[in-house]
Design a protein around this motif. Sequence first.
Motif, PDB file in Angstrom:
ATOM      1  N   LEU A  53     -11.263 -38.675 -37.871  1.00 26.39           N
ATOM      2  CA  LEU A  53     -11.711 -39.088 -36.475  1.00 26.39           C
ATOM      3  C   LEU A  53     -12.405 -38.262 -35.823  1.00 26.39           C
ATOM      4  O   LEU A  53     -13.213 -38.413 -34.814  1.00 26.39           O
ATOM      5  CB  LEU A  53     -10.458 -39.890 -36.089  1.00 26.39           C
ATOM      6  CG  LEU A  53      -9.942 -40.857 -36.965  1.00 26.39           C
ATOM      7  CD1 LEU A  53      -8.735 -41.521 -36.105  1.00 26.39           C
ATOM      8  CD2 LEU A  53     -10.908 -42.052 -36.618  1.00 26.39           C
ATOM      9  N   ALA A  54     -11.878 -36.978 -35.688  1.00 23.69           N
ATOM     10  CA  ALA A  54     -12.533 -36.102 -34.923  1.00 23.69           C
ATOM     11  C   ALA A  54     -14.113 -35.809 -35.321  1.00 23.69           C
ATOM     12  O   ALA A  54     -14.905 -35.591 -34.366  1.00 23.69           O
ATOM     13  CB  ALA A  54     -11.759 -34.622 -35.002  1.00 23.69           C
ATOM     14  N   PHE A  55     -13.908 -35.432 -36.640  1.00 26.67           N
ATOM     15  CA  PHE A  55     -15.416 -35.297 -37.111  1.00 26.67           C
ATOM     16  C   PHE A  55     -16.382 -36.684 -36.799  1.00 26.67           C
ATOM     17  O   PHE A  55     -17.483 -36.481 -36.506  1.00 26.67           O
ATOM     18  CB  PHE A  55     -15.455 -35.037 -38.658  1.00 26.67           C
ATOM     19  CG  PHE A  55     -16.935 -35.365 -39.250  1.00 26.67           C
ATOM     20  CD1 PHE A  55     -17.768 -34.358 -38.976  1.00 26.67           C
ATOM     21  CD2 PHE A  55     -17.473 -36.616 -39.911  1.00 26.67           C
ATOM     22  CE1 PHE A  55     -19.054 -34.363 -39.615  1.00 26.67           C
ATOM     23  CE2 PHE A  55     -18.690 -36.336 -40.486  1.00 26.67           C
ATOM     24  CZ  PHE A  55     -19.408 -35.361 -40.434  1.00 26.67           C
ATOM     25  N   TYR A  56     -15.908 -37.681 -36.994  1.00 24.75           N
ATOM     26  CA  TYR A  56     -16.681 -39.306 -36.729  1.00 24.75           C
ATOM     27  C   TYR A  56     -16.795 -39.079 -35.199  1.00 24.75           C
ATOM     28  O   TYR A  56     -18.074 -39.544 -34.707  1.00 24.75           O
ATOM     29  CB  TYR A  56     -15.717 -40.284 -37.264  1.00 24.75           C
ATOM     30  CG  TYR A  56     -16.589 -41.586 -37.153  1.00 24.75           C
ATOM     31  CD1 TYR A  56     -17.692 -41.806 -37.839  1.00 24.75           C
ATOM     32  CD2 TYR A  56     -16.233 -42.665 -36.084  1.00 24.75           C
ATOM     33  CE1 TYR A  56     -18.326 -42.895 -37.886  1.00 24.75           C
ATOM     34  CE2 TYR A  56     -16.804 -43.917 -36.132  1.00 24.75           C
ATOM     35  CZ  TYR A  56     -17.884 -43.940 -37.071  1.00 24.75           C
ATOM     36  OH  TYR A  56     -18.549 -45.108 -37.131  1.00 24.75           O
ATOM     37  N   GLY A  57     -15.988 -38.827 -34.454  1.00 22.60           N
ATOM     38  CA  GLY A  57     -16.197 -38.996 -32.841  1.00 22.60           C
ATOM     39  C   GLY A  57     -17.463 -37.624 -32.698  1.00 22.60           C
ATOM     40  O   GLY A  57     -18.378 -38.211 -31.631  1.00 22.60           O
ATOM     41  N   GLN A  58     -17.441 -36.596 -33.014  1.00 21.19           N
ATOM     42  CA  GLN A  58     -18.303 -35.751 -32.704  1.00 21.19           C
ATOM     43  C   GLN A  58     -19.848 -36.028 -33.460  1.00 21.19           C
ATOM     44  O   GLN A  58     -20.711 -35.868 -32.508  1.00 21.19           O
ATOM     45  CB  GLN A  58     -18.062 -34.276 -33.286  1.00 21.19           C
ATOM     46  CG  GLN A  58     -18.897 -33.186 -32.927  1.00 21.19           C
ATOM     47  CD  GLN A  58     -19.087 -32.901 -31.601  1.00 21.19           C
ATOM     48  OE1 GLN A  58     -18.067 -32.836 -30.861  1.00 21.19           O
ATOM     49  NE2 GLN A  58     -20.168 -32.611 -31.255  1.00 21.19           N
ATOM     50  N   TRP A  59     -19.696 -36.687 -34.495  1.00 22.40           N
ATOM     51  CA  TRP A  59     -20.923 -37.149 -35.285  1.00 22.40           C
ATOM     52  C   TRP A  59     -21.516 -38.240 -33.915  1.00 22.40           C
ATOM     53  O   TRP A  59     -22.772 -38.337 -33.867  1.00 22.40           O
ATOM     54  CB  TRP A  59     -20.801 -37.814 -36.460  1.00 22.40           C
ATOM     55  CG  TRP A  59     -21.788 -38.398 -37.276  1.00 22.40           C
ATOM     56  CD1 TRP A  59     -22.887 -37.565 -37.788  1.00 22.40           C
ATOM     57  CD2 TRP A  59     -21.965 -39.865 -37.429  1.00 22.40           C
ATOM     58  NE1 TRP A  59     -23.837 -38.563 -38.346  1.00 22.40           N
ATOM     59  CE2 TRP A  59     -23.334 -39.742 -38.313  1.00 22.40           C
ATOM     60  CE3 TRP A  59     -21.345 -40.932 -37.313  1.00 22.40           C
ATOM     61  CZ2 TRP A  59     -23.876 -40.812 -38.718  1.00 22.40           C
ATOM     62  CZ3 TRP A  59     -22.017 -42.099 -37.666  1.00 22.40           C
ATOM     63  CH2 TRP A  59     -23.461 -42.109 -38.385  1.00 22.40           C
ATOM     64  N   LEU A  60     -20.915 -39.429 -33.608  1.00 20.00           N
ATOM     65  CA  LEU A  60     -21.280 -40.298 -32.648  1.00 20.00           C
ATOM     66  C   LEU A  60     -21.894 -39.807 -31.315  1.00 20.00           C
ATOM     67  O   LEU A  60     -22.770 -40.435 -31.065  1.00 20.00           O
ATOM     68  CB  LEU A  60     -19.920 -41.408 -32.356  1.00 20.00           C
ATOM     69  CG  LEU A  60     -19.855 -42.306 -33.568  1.00 20.00           C
ATOM     70  CD1 LEU A  60     -18.739 -43.247 -33.228  1.00 20.00           C
ATOM     71  CD2 LEU A  60     -21.000 -43.145 -33.976  1.00 20.00           C
ATOM     72  N   ASN A  62     -23.137 -36.800 -30.996  1.00 24.85           N
ATOM     73  CA  ASN A  62     -24.546 -36.271 -31.378  1.00 24.85           C
ATOM     74  C   ASN A  62     -25.360 -37.402 -31.462  1.00 24.85           C
ATOM     75  O   ASN A  62     -26.392 -36.977 -30.924  1.00 24.85           O
ATOM     76  CB  ASN A  62     -24.361 -35.363 -32.665  1.00 24.85           C
ATOM     77  CG  ASN A  62     -23.595 -33.995 -32.400  1.00 24.85           C
ATOM     78  OD1 ASN A  62     -23.581 -33.680 -31.270  1.00 24.85           O
ATOM     79  ND2 ASN A  62     -23.222 -33.584 -33.559  1.00 24.85           N
ATOM     80  N   ILE A  63     -25.328 -38.244 -31.974  1.00 23.88           N
ATOM     81  CA  ILE A  63     -26.319 -39.380 -32.126  1.00 23.88           C
ATOM     82  C   ILE A  63     -26.635 -40.093 -30.530  1.00 23.88           C
ATOM     83  O   ILE A  63     -27.597 -40.187 -30.506  1.00 23.88           O
ATOM     84  CB  ILE A  63     -25.745 -40.545 -32.964  1.00 23.88           C
ATOM     85  CG1 ILE A  63     -25.534 -40.079 -34.356  1.00 23.88           C
ATOM     86  CG2 ILE A  63     -26.608 -41.829 -32.811  1.00 23.88           C
ATOM     87  CD1 ILE A  63     -25.041 -41.210 -35.243  1.00 23.88           C
ATOM     88  N   VAL A  64     -25.584 -40.440 -29.833  1.00 27.43           N
ATOM     89  CA  VAL A  64     -25.693 -40.731 -28.583  1.00 27.43           C
ATOM     90  C   VAL A  64     -26.686 -39.788 -27.736  1.00 27.43           C
ATOM     91  O   VAL A  64     -27.533 -40.311 -27.069  1.00 27.43           O
ATOM     92  CB  VAL A  64     -24.521 -41.095 -27.840  1.00 27.43           C
ATOM     93  CG1 VAL A  64     -24.655 -41.496 -26.388  1.00 27.43           C
ATOM     94  CG2 VAL A  64     -23.872 -42.398 -28.540  1.00 27.43           C
ATOM     95  N   SER A  65     -26.147 -38.517 -27.927  1.00 28.22           N
ATOM     96  CA  SER A  65     -27.045 -37.485 -27.047  1.00 28.22           C
ATOM     97  C   SER A  65     -28.367 -37.305 -27.539  1.00 28.22           C
ATOM     98  O   SER A  65     -29.248 -36.993 -26.541  1.00 28.22           O
ATOM     99  CB  SER A  65     -26.156 -36.113 -26.951  1.00 28.22           C
ATOM    100  OG  SER A  65     -26.161 -35.671 -28.118  1.00 28.22           O
TER     101      SER A  65
END
Length: 69
Positions: A53-60, A62-65
Motif C-alpha cells: 500500500l505504501a508503494f501503491y500510494g507513492q506510485w499513484l 507520481n502519476i497524478v503529479s
Amino acid sequence: MKNIIEKKSFLKNVYAKYSLLFCLLVPLCFFQFFVYGKSFLVHDGLNEHTAFLAFYGQWLRNIVSNIFH
C-alpha cells in the motif's frame, strides 16, 4: 404450469442440499485451526500489505503529479 412447479421444487431441493453440505464442511475445514490454536491470518501478511500500500500510494502520487506537470 406443472413443469414450472417441479423446476422450483428441484431448485429448492438443490439449494437445501448445498446449504446443508456447506454447513457440515465449513466447521470440518476450520476445526483444525481451533484445535491447534492457529489462525489463517498471519502477521507477515500485515507487513506485506503495508509495504504494498505504501508503494501503491507513492506510485499513484507520481502519476497524478506527472499529469499536472
